[in-house]
Design a protein around this motif. Structure first.
Motif, short mmCIF file in Angstrom:
data_model
loop_
_atom_site.label_atom_id
_atom_site.label_comp_id
_atom_site.label_asym_id
_atom_site.label_seq_id
_atom_site.Cartn_x
_atom_site.Cartn_y
_atom_site.Cartn_z
N CYS A 104 -11.45 -10.17 -29.86
CA CYS A 104 -10.43 -9.81 -28.87
C CYS A 104 -9.43 -8.85 -29.51
O CYS A 104 -8.91 -9.13 -30.60
N CYS A 109 -3.70 -11.12 -30.00
CA CYS A 109 -4.66 -11.19 -31.12
C CYS A 109 -4.36 -10.11 -32.16
O CYS A 109 -4.53 -10.34 -33.36
N CYS A 149 -4.88 -16.51 -25.28
CA CYS A 149 -3.91 -15.97 -26.25
C CYS A 149 -3.33 -17.04 -27.17
O CYS A 149 -2.99 -16.76 -28.31
S1 FES Z 1 -4.84 -11.23 -26.58
FE1 FES Z 1 -6.61 -12.18 -27.40
S2 FES Z 1 -6.94 -13.79 -26.02
FE2 FES Z 1 -5.22 -12.83 -25.18
#
Ligand code: FES
Length: 183
Positions: A104, A109, A149
């Protein structure tokens, strides 16, 4: 799938596979994002491209079950969805590697350091996002926020969302895959 036959009346015959129940895990956060996108557009067929982008970005590819599901929800023929997916270069039907690691790259992330993981894949496996090793053992892909997130940094290992992992965990998982493949 809609099939146009060579018949005198030019009838359009609906193939039974349009009615098949797609194998979709609606508890998966990624499908929740997809459903939100379709809902936002009131399940209009016009939402097709945007919905497909969300699937591509969340899963890294769009398989037949996903196409069937979207077709049913937006009430468009599977053949149309298939045509769109195969026409646009931005969409892929499946990862080409035996194992797939999707990282992600959403904001949460990123803040938790997923750039180190991108760097690791480049340095150690010579893979940029959306590439597969020459022996087809490992595909590396990226996705936008997959809705988890709180678990950042998130990766999806062969379809399973896992979070709060570091580069070492990633390394261990890849080694496990590659060593198992060599046995
Ligand atoms: S930014 Fe990676 S799951 Fe939301």
């Amino acid at each position: 799938m809609t099939v146009v036959t060579d018949n005198p009346k030019n009838e359009v015959i609906e193939c039974a596979c349009d009615q098949q129940k797609p194998a979709i895990d609606l508890q998966d956060r990624r499908w929740k994002l997809v459903n939100l996108t379709m809902k936002k557009h009131n399940y209009s067929p016009k939402a097709l491209i945007e919905t497909l982008h969300v699937i591509q970005d969340s899963f890294g590819y769009i398989d037949m079950d996903a196409m069937r599901y979207v077709a049913q929800q937006l009430r468009v023929p599977v053949s149309k969805v298939f045509g769109v997916v195969t026409f646009y270069h931005g969409f892929t039907c499946k990862p080409t590697g035996e194992h797939t690691l999707i990282l992600c790259t959403g904001t949460a992330c990123y803040v938790k350091g997923n750039d180190k993981m991108v760097e690791y894949m480049k340095q150690k496996h010579n893979l940029d996002p959306n590439q597969t090793t020459s022996d087809n053992k490992l595909s590396f892909m990226t996705a936008r926020c997959v809705g988890a997130c709180g678990l950042a940094p998130v990766m999806i290992l062969d379809g399973q969302i896992v979070g709060k992992l570091g580069v070492e965990d990633m390394q261990a998982k890849i080694e496990e895959w590659l060593n198992h493949a060599n046995q």
